[in-house]
Design a protein around this motif. Sequence first.
Motif, PDB file in Angstrom:
ATOM      1  N   MET A 167       0.844  -1.178   0.000  1.00 46.67           N
ATOM      2  CA  MET A 167       0.000   0.000   0.000  1.00 46.67           C
ATOM      3  C   MET A 167       0.893   1.246   0.000  1.00 46.67           C
ATOM      4  O   MET A 167       1.851   1.327   0.767  1.00 46.67           O
ATOM      5  CB  MET A 167      -0.856  -0.032   1.272  1.00 46.67           C
ATOM      6  N   PRO A 168       0.592   2.254  -0.837  1.00 53.77           N
ATOM      7  CA  PRO A 168       1.434   3.454  -0.871  1.00 53.77           C
ATOM      8  C   PRO A 168       1.332   4.247   0.428  1.00 53.77           C
ATOM      9  O   PRO A 168       0.296   4.270   1.074  1.00 53.77           O
ATOM     10  CB  PRO A 168       0.877   4.262  -2.052  1.00 53.77           C
ATOM     11  N   LYS A 169       2.432   4.890   0.782  1.00 56.24           N
ATOM     12  CA  LYS A 169       2.485   5.692   2.000  1.00 56.24           C
ATOM     13  C   LYS A 169       1.730   7.000   1.776  1.00 56.24           C
ATOM     14  O   LYS A 169       1.944   7.687   0.782  1.00 56.24           O
ATOM     15  CB  LYS A 169       3.945   5.986   2.345  1.00 56.24           C
ATOM     16  N   LEU A 170       0.825   7.319   2.707  1.00 61.62           N
ATOM     17  CA  LEU A 170       0.079   8.573   2.624  1.00 61.62           C
ATOM     18  C   LEU A 170       0.932   9.691   3.217  1.00 61.62           C
ATOM     19  O   LEU A 170       1.512   9.542   4.283  1.00 61.62           O
ATOM     20  CB  LEU A 170      -1.240   8.474   3.378  1.00 61.62           C
ATOM     21  N   VAL A 171       0.992  10.797   2.495  1.00 62.63           N
ATOM     22  CA  VAL A 171       1.796  11.933   2.933  1.00 62.63           C
ATOM     23  C   VAL A 171       0.865  13.080   3.298  1.00 62.63           C
ATOM     24  O   VAL A 171      -0.008  13.455   2.515  1.00 62.63           O
ATOM     25  CB  VAL A 171       2.775  12.380   1.822  1.00 62.63           C
ATOM     26  N   ASP A 172       1.034  13.597   4.488  1.00 61.90           N
ATOM     27  CA  ASP A 172       0.273  14.778   4.912  1.00 61.90           C
ATOM     28  C   ASP A 172       1.066  16.001   4.447  1.00 61.90           C
ATOM     29  O   ASP A 172       2.013  16.430   5.108  1.00 61.90           O
ATOM     30  CB  ASP A 172       0.102  14.765   6.430  1.00 61.90           C
ATOM     31  N   HIS A 173       0.655  16.540   3.301  1.00 58.14           N
ATOM     32  CA  HIS A 173       1.418  17.634   2.698  1.00 58.14           C
ATOM     33  C   HIS A 173       1.389  18.905   3.541  1.00 58.14           C
ATOM     34  O   HIS A 173       2.389  19.617   3.627  1.00 58.14           O
ATOM     35  CB  HIS A 173       0.931  17.904   1.272  1.00 58.14           C
ATOM     36  N   ALA A 174       0.256  19.175   4.174  1.00 58.36           N
ATOM     37  CA  ALA A 174       0.173  20.381   5.011  1.00 58.36           C
ATOM     38  C   ALA A 174       1.115  20.260   6.207  1.00 58.36           C
ATOM     39  O   ALA A 174       1.809  21.214   6.565  1.00 58.36           O
ATOM     40  CB  ALA A 174      -1.258  20.599   5.477  1.00 58.36           C
ATOM     41  N   GLU A 175       1.162  19.071   6.811  1.00 54.39           N
ATOM     42  CA  GLU A 175       2.046  18.868   7.956  1.00 54.39           C
ATOM     43  C   GLU A 175       3.506  18.966   7.533  1.00 54.39           C
ATOM     44  O   GLU A 175       4.327  19.557   8.225  1.00 54.39           O
ATOM     45  CB  GLU A 175       1.776  17.500   8.595  1.00 54.39           C
ATOM     46  N   ARG A 176       3.819  18.403   6.365  1.00 49.55           N
ATOM     47  CA  ARG A 176       5.198  18.450   5.880  1.00 49.55           C
ATOM     48  C   ARG A 176       5.608  19.883   5.572  1.00 49.55           C
ATOM     49  O   ARG A 176       6.708  20.314   5.915  1.00 49.55           O
ATOM     50  CB  ARG A 176       5.327  17.577   4.629  1.00 49.55           C
ATOM     51  N   ARG A 177       4.729  20.645   4.950  1.00 49.49           N
ATOM     52  CA  ARG A 177       5.023  22.052   4.641  1.00 49.49           C
ATOM     53  C   ARG A 177       5.257  22.833   5.931  1.00 49.49           C
ATOM     54  O   ARG A 177       6.201  23.612   6.048  1.00 49.49           O
ATOM     55  CB  ARG A 177       3.867  22.653   3.832  1.00 49.49           C
ATOM     56  N   ASP A 178       4.388  22.597   6.925  1.00 46.39           N
ATOM     57  CA  ASP A 178       4.518  23.277   8.211  1.00 46.39           C
ATOM     58  C   ASP A 178       5.833  22.897   8.892  1.00 46.39           C
ATOM     59  O   ASP A 178       6.503  23.744   9.482  1.00 46.39           O
ATOM     60  CB  ASP A 178       3.329  22.928   9.100  1.00 46.39           C
ATOM     61  N   ARG A 179       6.218  21.645   8.788  1.00 45.46           N
ATOM     62  CA  ARG A 179       7.475  21.188   9.390  1.00 45.46           C
ATOM     63  C   ARG A 179       8.675  21.884   8.751  1.00 45.46           C
ATOM     64  O   ARG A 179       9.633  22.258   9.436  1.00 45.46           O
ATOM     65  CB  ARG A 179       7.583  19.668   9.219  1.00 45.46           C
ATOM     66  N   ILE A 180       8.623  22.069   7.454  1.00 46.22           N
ATOM     67  CA  ILE A 180       9.701  22.773   6.742  1.00 46.22           C
ATOM     68  C   ILE A 180       9.767  24.235   7.180  1.00 46.22           C
ATOM     69  O   ILE A 180      10.850  24.771   7.447  1.00 46.22           O
ATOM     70  CB  ILE A 180       9.503  22.655   5.215  1.00 46.22           C
ATOM     71  N   ILE A 181       8.614  24.875   7.287  1.00 45.96           N
ATOM     72  CA  ILE A 181       8.569  26.281   7.721  1.00 45.96           C
ATOM     73  C   ILE A 181       9.133  26.411   9.135  1.00 45.96           C
ATOM     74  O   ILE A 181       9.931  27.313   9.418  1.00 45.96           O
ATOM     75  CB  ILE A 181       7.127  26.831   7.663  1.00 45.96           C
ATOM     76  N   ARG A 182       8.730  25.515  10.040  1.00 42.82           N
ATOM     77  CA  ARG A 182       9.227  25.571  11.411  1.00 42.82           C
ATOM     78  C   ARG A 182      10.735  25.326  11.474  1.00 42.82           C
ATOM     79  O   ARG A 182      11.438  25.935  12.284  1.00 42.82           O
ATOM     80  CB  ARG A 182       8.468  24.588  12.301  1.00 42.82           C
ATOM     81  N   ALA A 183      11.231  24.473  10.596  1.00 40.41           N
ATOM     82  CA  ALA A 183      12.683  24.234  10.542  1.00 40.41           C
ATOM     83  C   ALA A 183      13.405  25.500  10.106  1.00 40.41           C
ATOM     84  O   ALA A 183      14.433  25.880  10.691  1.00 40.41           O
ATOM     85  CB  ALA A 183      12.993  23.079   9.591  1.00 40.41           C
ATOM     86  N   ALA A 184      12.883  26.170   9.086  1.00 44.88           N
ATOM     87  CA  ALA A 184      13.480  27.434   8.623  1.00 44.88           C
ATOM     88  C   ALA A 184      13.442  28.465   9.742  1.00 44.88           C
ATOM     89  O   ALA A 184      14.425  29.174   9.997  1.00 44.88           O
ATOM     90  CB  ALA A 184      12.741  27.947   7.391  1.00 44.88           C
ATOM     91  N   TRP A 185      12.316  28.551  10.424  1.00 47.37           N
ATOM     92  CA  TRP A 185      12.140  29.498  11.530  1.00 47.37           C
ATOM     93  C   TRP A 185      13.193  29.246  12.604  1.00 47.37           C
ATOM     94  O   TRP A 185      13.832  30.188  13.080  1.00 47.37           O
ATOM     95  CB  TRP A 185      10.730  29.301  12.086  1.00 47.37           C
ATOM     96  N   ARG A 186      13.393  27.986  12.995  1.00 42.29           N
ATOM     97  CA  ARG A 186      14.376  27.659  14.040  1.00 42.29           C
ATOM     98  C   ARG A 186      15.790  28.043  13.621  1.00 42.29           C
ATOM     99  O   ARG A 186      16.551  28.610  14.401  1.00 42.29           O
ATOM    100  CB  ARG A 186      14.324  26.167  14.380  1.00 42.29           C
ATOM    101  N   ILE A 187      16.153  27.719  12.379  1.00 40.77           N
ATOM    102  CA  ILE A 187      17.509  28.025  11.911  1.00 40.77           C
ATOM    103  C   ILE A 187      17.738  29.532  11.897  1.00 40.77           C
ATOM    104  O   ILE A 187      18.772  30.018  12.365  1.00 40.77           O
ATOM    105  CB  ILE A 187      17.753  27.419  10.514  1.00 40.77           C
ATOM    106  N   ILE A 188      16.787  30.285  11.372  1.00 43.03           N
ATOM    107  CA  ILE A 188      16.940  31.745  11.319  1.00 43.03           C
ATOM    108  C   ILE A 188      17.050  32.311  12.725  1.00 43.03           C
ATOM    109  O   ILE A 188      17.901  33.164  13.007  1.00 43.03           O
ATOM    110  CB  ILE A 188      15.779  32.393  10.545  1.00 43.03           C
ATOM    111  N   ALA A 189      16.192  31.846  13.646  1.00 38.10           N
ATOM    112  CA  ALA A 189      16.198  32.359  15.022  1.00 38.10           C
ATOM    113  C   ALA A 189      17.497  32.031  15.741  1.00 38.10           C
ATOM    114  O   ALA A 189      18.029  32.850  16.486  1.00 38.10           O
ATOM    115  CB  ALA A 189      15.008  31.794  15.793  1.00 38.10           C
ATOM    116  N   GLU A 190      18.039  30.828  15.506  1.00 41.13           N
ATOM    117  CA  GLU A 190      19.222  30.390  16.239  1.00 41.13           C
ATOM    118  C   GLU A 190      20.541  30.787  15.589  1.00 41.13           C
ATOM    119  O   GLU A 190      21.509  31.080  16.277  1.00 41.13           O
ATOM    120  CB  GLU A 190      19.182  28.864  16.404  1.00 41.13           C
ATOM    121  N   ARG A 191      20.564  30.787  14.240  1.00 37.80           N
ATOM    122  CA  ARG A 191      21.849  30.977  13.557  1.00 37.80           C
ATOM    123  C   ARG A 191      21.855  32.072  12.507  1.00 37.80           C
ATOM    124  O   ARG A 191      22.878  32.344  11.910  1.00 37.80           O
ATOM    125  CB  ARG A 191      22.281  29.657  12.921  1.00 37.80           C
ATOM    126  N   GLY A 192      20.718  32.687  12.244  1.00 38.24           N
ATOM    127  CA  GLY A 192      20.663  33.777  11.278  1.00 38.24           C
ATOM    128  C   GLY A 192      20.242  33.325   9.895  1.00 38.24           C
ATOM    129  O   GLY A 192      20.236  32.139   9.566  1.00 38.24           O
TER     130      GLY A 192
END
Length: 196
Positions: A1-26
């Motif tokens: 069975m193909p793996k279901l991907v929650d695209h909204a959750e993945r997009r949000d995870r990417i945004i939060r990762a960018a946010w953390r990097i900018i906040a911590e390291r510029g």
Amino acid sequence: MPKLVDHAERRDRIIRAAWRIIAERGIDAATMREIAREAGYANGALTHYFADKDSLLRAAYEYVYAATNQRVAVSVHGLTGVEALRAFCREVLPLDDLTVDEARVVLAVWSRMTVDADLLDVHAASMRAWRDDIVRWLGEGRALGRVRSGTADEVLADHLITLLMGAQVLVLSGDVAGPSAQEQLLEEWLGRLGRP
């Protein structure tokens, strides 16, 4: 069975990762490769959600603005006038670790506005919405007799936005604009509203 991907959750995870990097390291540390690594994805995965770094930075800015607005909605619930203004300001001012990190992200993204018209439009729309709320709360304060200033509400709103945005910049200089200094400045500004 193909793996279901929650695209909204993945997009949000990417945004939060960018946010953390900018906040911590510029912002310079926030490369697409580093953001993908922080989010736990392959570098190519980001292109399915963001065409380029600029679109990801816009999303990170919108994320901060949306998070602030969610806190504001909770804080001002049931409040009007000067009390609503105070609650709003306490959510925008960088008074704790979270809001200081948000200030770091906002400042990093502001530097891109000079070359990114779309980002400038996002920022301008955000500030217009806040200005409209501030003017409404000032009007409520006038109706309650708590705002007696002879200065037009639109001008007062511009003053307050300038104070709030200035605090975003100054907080990074340390004690010059620490939480107690910001709170004192806010209370003095709000206190002047009751003077004719």
